[in-house]
Design a protein around this motif. Structure first.
Motif, PDB file in Angstrom:
ATOM      1  N   ASN B  13       0.656  -0.525   0.007  1.00 58.89           N
ATOM      2  CA  ASN B  13       0.117   0.426  -0.249  1.00 58.89           C
ATOM      3  C   ASN B  13       0.928   1.376   0.087  1.00 58.89           C
ATOM      4  OD1 ASN B  13      -2.003   2.077   0.452  1.00 58.89           O
ATOM      5  ND2 ASN B  13      -3.307   1.008   2.129  1.00 58.89           N
ATOM      6  N   PRO B  14       0.815   1.901  -0.929  1.00 64.53           N
ATOM      7  CA  PRO B  14       1.636   3.086  -1.193  1.00 64.53           C
ATOM      8  C   PRO B  14       1.735   4.234  -0.001  1.00 64.53           C
ATOM      9  CG  PRO B  14       0.763   3.304  -3.235  1.00 64.53           C
ATOM     10  CD  PRO B  14       0.185   1.749  -1.911  1.00 64.53           C
ATOM     11  N   TYR B  15       0.805   4.469   0.215  1.00 65.07           N
ATOM     12  CA  TYR B  15       0.287   4.890   1.679  1.00 65.07           C
ATOM     13  C   TYR B  15       0.755   5.337   2.160  1.00 65.07           C
ATOM     14  CZ  TYR B  15      -3.066   6.789  -2.510  1.00 65.07           C
ATOM     15  OH  TYR B  15      -3.614   7.158  -3.837  1.00 65.07           O
ATOM     16  N   ILE B  16       0.988   4.106   2.958  1.00 73.49           N
ATOM     17  CA  ILE B  16       1.742   3.271   4.454  1.00 73.49           C
ATOM     18  C   ILE B  16       2.831   4.129   4.524  1.00 73.49           C
ATOM     19  CG2 ILE B  16       1.058   2.107   5.650  1.00 73.49           C
ATOM     20  CD1 ILE B  16      -1.716   1.380   5.509  1.00 73.49           C
TER      21      ILE B  16
END
Ligand code: SF4
Ligand code: SF4
Ligand code: SF4
Ligand code: SF4
Ligand code: SF4
Ligand code: SF4
Ligand code: SF4
Ligand code: FES
Lengths: 330, 295, 346
Positions: B13-16
């Motif tokens: 998950n690139p947002y984490i």
């Protein structure tokens, strides 16, 4: 009769137009039943002006945008003519008294209004599809799918404020042109019933109020249409919700409905003292949230408390911002 | 019934972000500080090109893009130089050694540093624009043999806002390196250049760039110019470079569009068909000319 | 895979589907507007013109938590990814909205993958519905789409009078039909014809058409033209058009704390029509005027995504026109663009 009024507006504009003037009015779009604001920047555009039962947009909101927008043409040096229904004229009055726009700049043209239809109401009645609308006496003759025809009473499509009539009074102001017959107009509005029941009742308990607020406001999508069309919400880019350094743009929760309610609470606070009840917020809302019902409630409270009705004149100071010696502190 | 698929692991998950410890904080100028962030286990190796940026998160406050000033593999840490300009940076400035900060990245294209090999590098920076360029300078010194000369042209508002003072002293002493500093207005106690940084790329100015104006023409042809600063500043630099017909494909700029996600999804940094966070933030002047002026 | 679904069987199908997923379908709200909502079976509306609201909000939520964080006593921060794994079945999606979901799927993939949206799509079964009638503002045919397109659906349905003609498109869709095969009936030889009939009558009713596909890659040439001013003068930059647009993908990211040590990182829809959208920390704003912002919306839909993904990010659903409080019509803007492009080519 409406055609005649439209003609009269045009000839009035022709007669008072000086070079360097500008006018804000309405014109047609290719969508049946939709009229759009129209900026007349030179004299030969006057004839494209339209006034009919569908001119719902209140043009008063554009007066709030002058600080921000380059909407005045470069060679503007004269007067800004603005065509208004009587209810919109009251919004202009409020802008005058809030000193948002100079009276010197604006030339107000008030039009005899016979009730304005909401195109989206008509669309709903026609189940989403209308290919043509004709007006015959007090009915619309609409063409639907496959050329089917339906006749709809205009009154069924009226904006809420038009059937209510509480907003139709002419402002106390001697600086406007009136197009139409003023006596006839006053007679018509005195016969309006003022019977619309209000959604927010004085007898409601705080609990009931809260329930109502939750129910109505949680479906908001925060598109800001209500704020941006509202003539009383005049802060433009300086609005609290546009300040990156405060970061309240979408407020402070991952739960959208909480944010939305808070957003409206803030707007209620900012706008209630100068809301003229023009109903633009409600008309603009894509989620059909009955916003003006809440503002009406505040308006009623203000009337009962101070006998103050925003938009009545060009000079009455906002009651929530002013204080007179001897006045009771609440 | 098909079983619910396991959620992709956190790394996908690139947002984490991952959270790194602040190991050192050093005051730089009165509005800027240096922050050393220790890379946690599993994230020690960073593939990074000078000019790229990271998204830093202060939990509960917000996320901002900050370009990396240096990656120090030996210490397994990242160096960020941050000016106190907004809510998040203000909060970062209040943080203390030992606290944790969220990091994800690196994002963006970075400078096409391979293309600069064998060339002279002229760095033009205004104010805190020098921060992202520090990684280029460090890269230059680490791979000195691959490059020709380096010149740093730097402008600050006043002497107190000059950053990398110590470094600049040491850079000056190195071979093939010049540094020129200017401050906006004359001030007591300052005997250096005054005026905007664009002066330094003006051919008529007394202390103008060595590489651009005081070397052989062949040197100038073999030069790239890197400009970082606000649009008002780089526009004036570009004007000066235009005057001397400097080739537009040898000038590189870093754009500062408003960013939120860093990975081309939120739309904030959109400028024409480009996402500044992904296709940029480094663009050549030549590219920029074909783009919409929305930066 | 072709089937028939008798209309009176619809409610039993929904009942069955509800056993292991949330079923979302168009229903009449108390505001007298058709909206996509979780349903119970009875009141589903699978006829008439498309609803004012698109089902976008079930894929790309108006607001959602991305992760929760906890700050431990040691100062360490742990994060817990927000992860929805509920299955949902969305019924009655019109072809234009299916195209929009297709677009979103592609947009949120790429080098970095938006786990939240892709996961939600993976957990969704999309049941399309061919349009027997358009709405006043529909212009899908202008974009080269048609009211019976099946792209993006798992299952496609079409009203055939007493029954729905049902077509399994993807494996996921076919499996759903297979699992409920006692509710469906076999289809007859020429059932497929219903699609072409619907297409013909619906397309005939669409009010406006201009060939936007012919403008592909040319819209950009109108960037510097003076057509924008006409619309931006009256545009109040609200964002009703973008929030109701099924293909608008922009969002704002923010953090909030619930207590000293806990909180979450979340996102909400955001719009390029908003002044603060591009505002730099320094106060500089690359799109400070209404004109630039209106142009951004149009350019993004018809030029920028063509450059990036070789497709328009407008499906022609006409919602932006329908909700605009001041009557700005997308098709009118497109007509002006066409004029500029045509004049430029002469
Ligand atoms: S919401 Fe408040 S701050 Fe914003 S425009 Fe309205 S009155 Fe001004
Ligand atoms: S709040 Fe609504 S009713 Fe009141 S002035 Fe604003 S738009 Fe009009
Ligand atoms: S117009 Fe309606 S949906 Fe939009 S912000 Fe206002 S209340 Fe919410
Ligand atoms: S735009 Fe086309 S596909 Fe979409 S609802 Fe209208 S007719 Fe159907
Ligand atoms: S809905 Fe209309 S007024 Fe609002 S931003 Fe869109 S085009 Fe402008
Ligand atoms: S831009 Fe308008 S017509 Fe196109 S997809 Fe969005 S809402 Fe529909
Ligand atoms: S840039 Fe504007 S038009 Fe494009 S997706 Fe974002 S909000 Fe929609
Ligand atoms: S920062 Fe989100 S798209 Fe570039």
């Amino acid at each position: 009769m409406k055609k005649q009024i439209e003609k009269n507006i045009k000839s009035l504009l022709h007669s008072i137009w000086k070079s360097g003037d500008m006018a804000i009015s309405w014109t047609k779009t290719s969508i049946p039943g939709k009229r759009t604001p129209f900026f007349i920047k030179n004299k030969n555009q006057i004839d494209q002006l339209v006034f009919d039962t569908f001119c719902a947009v209140s043009l008063a909101t554009y007066l709030t945008e002058f600080n921000r927008k380059e909407i005045l043409p470069e060679d503007f040096k004269g007067k800004l003519h603005i065509t208004c229904k009587p209810c919109d004229a009251r919004s202009v009055m409020q802008l005058f008294s809030d000193m948002q726009v100079s009276e010197e700049l604006v030339n107000l043209i008030v039009i005899q209004c016979d009730g304005i239809a909401d195109e989206s109401k008509l669309t709903k009645i026609m189940s989403g599809y209308v290919s043509n609308i004709e007006e015959e006496n007090d009915r619309f003759i609409c063409k639907g799918i496959g050329g089917t025809e339906k006749s709809v009473p205009i009154r069924d499509c009226w904006l809420d404020k038009c059937s209510d009539g509480k907003n139709c009074d002419l402002p106390y102001y001697y600086g406007y042109y009136f197009v139409g017959n003023e006596t006839e107009y006053r007679k018509r509005i005195s016969n309006l019933l003022h019977t619309k029941t209000d959604l927010v009742q004085d007898t409601m308990s705080p609990k009931e109020l809260k329930k109502l607020v939750n129910k109505e406001l949680s479906s908001c999508i925060r598109c800001n249409a209500c704020r941006n069309v509202c003539p009383a919400c005049f802060c433009s880019d300086r609005c609290v919700f546009e300040q990156p350094k405060v970061n309240v743009k979408y407020l402070d929760s991952e739960d959208a409905s909480k944010n939305n309610i808070l957003y409206h609470m803030i707007r209620f606070n900012h706008v209630a003292p100068n809301c003229t009840g023009c109903g633009e917020c409600e008309r603009a809302c894509p989620m059909s949230i009955p916003l003006s019902m809440f503002y009406k409630y505040f308006n009623r409270l203000m009337w009962e408390e101070f006998e103050y009705k925003p938009g009545k004149t060009n000079s009455e100071r906002q009651k929530l911002l002013s204080y007179h010696l001897g006045e009771d502190l609440v | 019934m098909e079983k619910n698929k396991k959620a992709p692991s956190i790394n996908q998950n690139p947002y984490i972000p991952f959270f790194g410890k602040l190991t050192d904080i050093i005051d730089e100028s009165h509005v800027t500080k240096r922050f050393f962030v220790e890379l946690p286990k599993g994230h020690e190796k960073v593939d990074f090109i000078p000019g790229q940026f990271f998204q830093l998160t202060v939990p509960g406050v917000g996320e901002i893009p900050i370009s990396l000033s240096d990656y120090i593999p030996e210490k397994k840490s990242l160096l960020f130089c941050i000016a106190n300009t907004g809510i998040v940076t203000n909060k970062i400035h209040q943080m203390k050694v030992g606290e944790f900060i969220g990091v994800r990245g690196p994002y963006g294209n970075g400078f096409p540093i391979e293309k600069f090999k064998g060339k002279n590098i002229v760095i033009v920076a205004g104010g805190i624009g020098l921060f992202p360029l520090r990684s280029v300078i460090e890269y230059y010194f680490r791979n000195k043999n691959d490059f020709n000369k380096l010149e740093v042209l730097y402008g600050a508002r006043n002497p107190r806002e000059i950053i990398f003072r110590e470094e600049m002293k040491s850079w000056r002493l190195k071979k093939d390196t010049t540094c020129k500093i200017t401050i906006d207005k004359p001030e007591k106690g300052w005997d250096g250049n005054t005026g905007f940084v664009c002066n330094l790329v003006d051919k008529n100015y007394s202390d103008s760039s060595e590489i651009l104006f005081h070397c052989a023409a062949s040197e100038r042809e073999n030069t790239v110019v890197l400009v970082v600063g606000p649009p008002v500043m780089f526009n004036s630099i570009l004007k000066k470079l235009e005057e001397i017909n400097f080739p537009d494909d040898s000038v590189y700029l870093s754009l500062e569009n408003h960013m939120k996600c860093g990975i081309g999804k939120c739309g904030h940094c959109n400028c024409g068909s480009k996402y500044v966070c992904q296709d940029g933030p480094i663009f050549s002047w030549k590219e920029l000319k074909t783009m919409e002026k929305e930066y | 895979m072709r089937k028939r679904l008798q209309k009176q069987k619809l409610s039993s199908l929904i009942k069955k589907l509800k056993e292991d997923a949330t079923v979302i379908a168009p229903v009449m709200t108390d505001k007298n507007e058709v909206d996509f909502l979780p349903v119970n079976s009875e009141e589903v509306i699978l006829s008439g013109a498309r609803s004012l609201y698109s089902p976008k909000k079930y894929i790309f939520k108006q607001s959602e938590s991305m992760y929760d964080y906890t700050i431990q006593d040691s100062g360490k921060v742990t994060v817990k990814e927000s992860c929805e794994n509920e299955k949902q079945i969305i019924m009655g999606i019109r072809p234009c909205d299916l195209h929009a979901i297709e677009y979103m799927k592609e947009f949120y993939s790429g080098k970095y993958k938006d786990s939240y949206i892709l996961r939600r799509l993976e957990n969704s079964v999309l049941i399309g519905l061919a349009c027997t009638e358009p709405s006043t503002n529909c212009f899908c045919t202008s974009l080269g789409n048609s009211p019976v397109d099946t792209d993006g659906s798992d299952i496609m349905m079409a009203d055939a009078g007493s029954f729905y003609f049902v077509k399994g498109i993807t494996e996921k869709g076919k499996k759903l039909i297979e699992n409920n095969k006692d509710i469906f009936e076999d289809s007859q030889e020429d059932d497929e014809r219903v699609l072409s009939d619907i297409k013909e009558s619906c397309e005939k009713a669409i009010l406006e058409k201009i060939d936007v596909t012919a403008l592909k890659n040319k819209v950009g040439s109108a960037y510097n033209s003076d057509i924008w001013k006409k619309y931006s003068d009256i545009c109040v930059n609200c964002g009703a058009c973008t929030f109701n647009c099924p293909t608008c993908t922009c969002f704002d990211v923010a953090d909030t704390s619930r207590s000293k040590n806990e909180g979450c990182h979340y996102r909400t829809w955001d719009t390029c029509q908003n002044f603060a959208f591009t505002l730099h920390a320094s106060g500089h704003n690359p799109r400070s005027t209404s004109e630039e912002r209106l142009r951004q919306r149009v350019m993004h839909k018809y030029q920028y995504t063509v450059d990036q993904m070789d497709q328009f990010s407008c499906t022609g659903c006409g919602r932006c026109t329908q909700v605009c409080p001041v009557g700005i019509s997308m098709i009118a803007i497109l007509k002006d663009i066409k004029e500029v492009v045509d004049n430029g080519e002469e």
